[in-house]
Design a protein around this motif. Structure first.
Motif, short mmCIF file in Angstrom:
data_model
loop_
_atom_site.label_atom_id
_atom_site.label_comp_id
_atom_site.label_asym_id
_atom_site.label_seq_id
_atom_site.Cartn_x
_atom_site.Cartn_y
_atom_site.Cartn_z
N GLU A 55 0.84 -1.19 0.00
CA GLU A 55 0.00 0.00 0.00
C GLU A 55 0.88 1.24 0.00
N MET A 56 0.48 2.23 -0.77
CA MET A 56 1.13 3.53 -0.73
C MET A 56 0.34 4.35 0.28
N THR A 57 1.02 4.87 1.32
CA THR A 57 0.31 5.57 2.39
C THR A 57 0.41 7.09 2.31
N ASN A 58 1.37 7.59 1.56
CA ASN A 58 1.37 9.02 1.24
C ASN A 58 2.10 9.20 -0.08
N GLY A 98 7.70 11.58 -4.74
CA GLY A 98 7.92 10.29 -4.09
C GLY A 98 6.75 9.88 -3.23
N GLY A 99 6.98 8.88 -2.39
CA GLY A 99 5.90 8.39 -1.54
C GLY A 99 6.40 7.44 -0.47
N ARG A 100 5.49 7.08 0.40
CA ARG A 100 5.78 6.13 1.47
C ARG A 100 5.02 4.85 1.17
N LEU A 101 5.71 3.73 1.25
CA LEU A 101 5.13 2.42 0.98
C LEU A 101 5.04 1.64 2.27
N ARG A 102 3.99 0.84 2.37
CA ARG A 102 3.87 -0.11 3.48
C ARG A 102 3.76 -1.49 2.84
N LEU A 103 4.69 -2.37 3.17
CA LEU A 103 4.69 -3.70 2.62
C LEU A 103 5.48 -4.64 3.51
N GLU A 121 8.20 -2.03 8.44
CA GLU A 121 7.46 -2.45 7.25
C GLU A 121 7.13 -1.28 6.34
N SER A 122 7.91 -0.21 6.41
CA SER A 122 7.70 0.97 5.57
C SER A 122 8.98 1.33 4.84
N ALA A 123 8.80 2.04 3.73
CA ALA A 123 9.95 2.53 2.97
C ALA A 123 9.55 3.82 2.28
N GLY A 124 10.51 4.72 2.14
CA GLY A 124 10.29 5.95 1.41
C GLY A 124 10.98 5.85 0.07
N VAL A 125 10.28 6.24 -1.00
CA VAL A 125 10.85 6.16 -2.34
C VAL A 125 10.81 7.51 -3.02
#
Length: 130
Positions: free
Chosen positions: A61-64, A69-74, A110-114
Protein backbone atom coordinates in the motif's frame (compact mmCIF):
# COMPACT_ATOMS: atom_id res chain seq x y z
CA UNK A 1 22.29 8.12 45.20
CA UNK A 2 22.75 9.07 48.82
CA UNK A 3 19.88 9.20 51.28
CA UNK A 4 20.30 11.34 54.34
CA UNK A 5 17.85 12.06 57.09
CA UNK A 6 17.61 14.54 59.87
CA UNK A 7 15.53 14.73 63.00
CA UNK A 8 13.54 17.86 63.49
CA UNK A 9 11.37 18.05 66.56
CA UNK A 10 11.08 14.31 66.83
CA UNK A 11 9.89 13.64 63.26
CA UNK A 12 11.92 11.94 60.58
CA UNK A 13 12.36 13.91 57.36
CA UNK A 14 14.15 12.36 54.37
CA UNK A 15 16.69 14.51 52.58
CA UNK A 16 17.61 13.19 49.16
CA UNK A 17 20.83 14.11 47.46
CA UNK A 18 21.62 12.68 44.08
CA UNK A 19 24.96 12.43 42.35
CA UNK A 20 24.30 12.49 38.63
CA UNK A 21 26.96 11.74 36.08
CA UNK A 22 26.14 12.76 32.53
CA UNK A 23 28.07 11.07 29.74
CA UNK A 24 30.11 13.35 27.56
CA UNK A 25 30.09 12.37 23.91
CA UNK A 26 32.60 13.68 21.48
CA UNK A 27 31.35 15.04 18.18
CA UNK A 28 33.10 12.15 16.43
CA UNK A 29 31.05 9.55 18.34
CA UNK A 30 27.73 11.30 17.83
CA UNK A 31 27.18 12.24 14.20
CA UNK A 32 24.44 14.74 13.56
CA UNK A 33 22.00 13.68 10.88
CA UNK A 34 20.89 16.66 8.88
CA UNK A 35 17.27 16.45 7.80
CA UNK A 36 16.63 17.73 4.30
CA UNK A 37 13.57 19.89 3.83
CA UNK A 38 10.75 18.30 1.83
CA UNK A 39 10.60 19.31 -1.80
CA UNK A 40 6.86 18.73 -2.16
CA UNK A 41 3.75 18.60 0.01
CA UNK A 42 2.62 15.05 0.71
CA UNK A 43 -0.94 13.76 0.64
CA UNK A 44 -2.09 10.92 2.88
CA UNK A 45 -3.57 8.16 0.72
CA UNK A 46 -4.46 4.47 0.87
CA UNK A 47 -3.61 3.12 -2.57
CA UNK A 48 -2.99 -0.50 -3.48
CA UNK A 49 0.26 -1.04 -5.31
CA UNK A 50 2.49 -3.73 -6.76
CA UNK A 51 6.24 -3.42 -6.52
CA UNK A 52 8.66 -5.05 -8.94
CA UNK A 53 12.35 -5.48 -8.16
CA UNK A 54 15.12 -7.76 -9.44
CA UNK A 55 13.81 -10.61 -7.25
CA UNK A 56 10.13 -10.52 -8.17
CA UNK A 57 6.79 -9.00 -7.18
CA UNK A 58 5.35 -7.80 -3.90
CA UNK A 59 2.05 -6.15 -3.07
CA UNK A 60 1.48 -3.42 -0.56
CA UNK A 61 0.00 0.00 0.00
CA UNK A 62 1.13 3.53 -0.73
CA UNK A 63 0.31 5.57 2.39
CA UNK A 64 1.37 9.02 1.24
CA UNK A 65 2.36 10.53 -2.07
CA UNK A 66 3.79 13.70 -3.57
CA UNK A 67 5.00 14.60 -7.06
CA UNK A 68 8.51 13.48 -6.06
CA UNK A 69 7.92 10.29 -4.09
CA UNK A 70 5.90 8.39 -1.54
CA UNK A 71 5.78 6.13 1.47
CA UNK A 72 5.13 2.42 0.98
CA UNK A 73 3.87 -0.11 3.48
CA UNK A 74 4.69 -3.70 2.62
CA UNK A 75 5.95 -6.91 4.18
CA UNK A 76 8.81 -7.34 1.71
CA UNK A 77 12.04 -5.94 3.12
CA UNK A 78 13.69 -3.33 0.89
CA UNK A 79 17.19 -1.86 0.99
CA UNK A 80 18.25 1.77 0.82
CA UNK A 81 19.50 2.60 -2.64
CA UNK A 82 17.48 -0.20 -4.26
CA UNK A 83 15.74 0.57 -7.57
CA UNK A 84 12.15 -0.57 -8.06
CA UNK A 85 9.15 -0.22 -10.38
CA UNK A 86 5.67 0.51 -9.02
CA UNK A 87 2.17 -0.02 -10.30
CA UNK A 88 -0.25 2.12 -8.25
CA UNK A 89 -4.01 1.54 -8.38
CA UNK A 90 -6.26 4.57 -7.76
CA UNK A 91 -9.33 3.99 -5.61
CA UNK A 92 -11.65 5.44 -8.27
CA UNK A 93 -11.35 2.40 -10.55
CA UNK A 94 -9.40 4.23 -13.24
CA UNK A 95 -6.30 2.75 -14.89
CA UNK A 96 -3.23 2.11 -12.79
CA UNK A 97 -0.30 4.51 -12.79
CA UNK A 98 3.05 2.98 -13.71
CA UNK A 99 6.10 4.49 -12.00
CA UNK A 100 8.90 3.13 -14.14
CA UNK A 101 11.78 3.81 -11.79
CA UNK A 102 11.88 4.71 -8.11
CA UNK A 103 14.76 4.66 -5.64
CA UNK A 104 14.39 3.53 -2.03
CA UNK A 105 15.57 6.45 0.13
CA UNK A 106 14.89 5.05 3.63
CA UNK A 107 13.61 1.85 5.23
CA UNK A 108 11.88 1.45 8.60
CA UNK A 109 10.21 -1.78 9.81
CA UNK A 110 7.46 -2.45 7.25
CA UNK A 111 7.70 0.97 5.57
CA UNK A 112 9.95 2.53 2.97
CA UNK A 113 10.29 5.95 1.41
CA UNK A 114 10.85 6.16 -2.34
CA UNK A 115 11.83 8.90 -4.74
CA UNK A 116 10.22 8.79 -8.18
CA UNK A 117 12.95 8.96 -10.81
CA UNK A 118 11.12 8.11 -14.04
CA UNK A 119 7.49 8.17 -15.04
CA UNK A 120 6.85 7.53 -18.75
CA UNK A 121 5.02 10.35 -20.58
CA UNK A 122 2.00 8.12 -21.27
CA UNK A 123 1.87 7.33 -17.53
CA UNK A 124 2.30 10.93 -16.48
CA UNK A 125 -1.08 10.81 -14.80
CA UNK A 126 0.65 10.65 -11.42
CA UNK A 127 -1.13 13.90 -10.51
CA UNK A 128 -4.42 11.93 -10.36
CA UNK A 129 -3.15 10.21 -7.22
CA UNK A 130 -2.58 13.34 -5.14
Amino acid sequence: MRIAHSCMTGSWKPNFAMDVTMPVLSEQNCPIHKMEPRKDVRKVVELRMILVDNVGLASGEMTNISPGGGRLRLTKRLRCGQYITLMVYPNDGTASVHIDLAKVKWVEAESAGVEFLCVCPQNHELHRLY
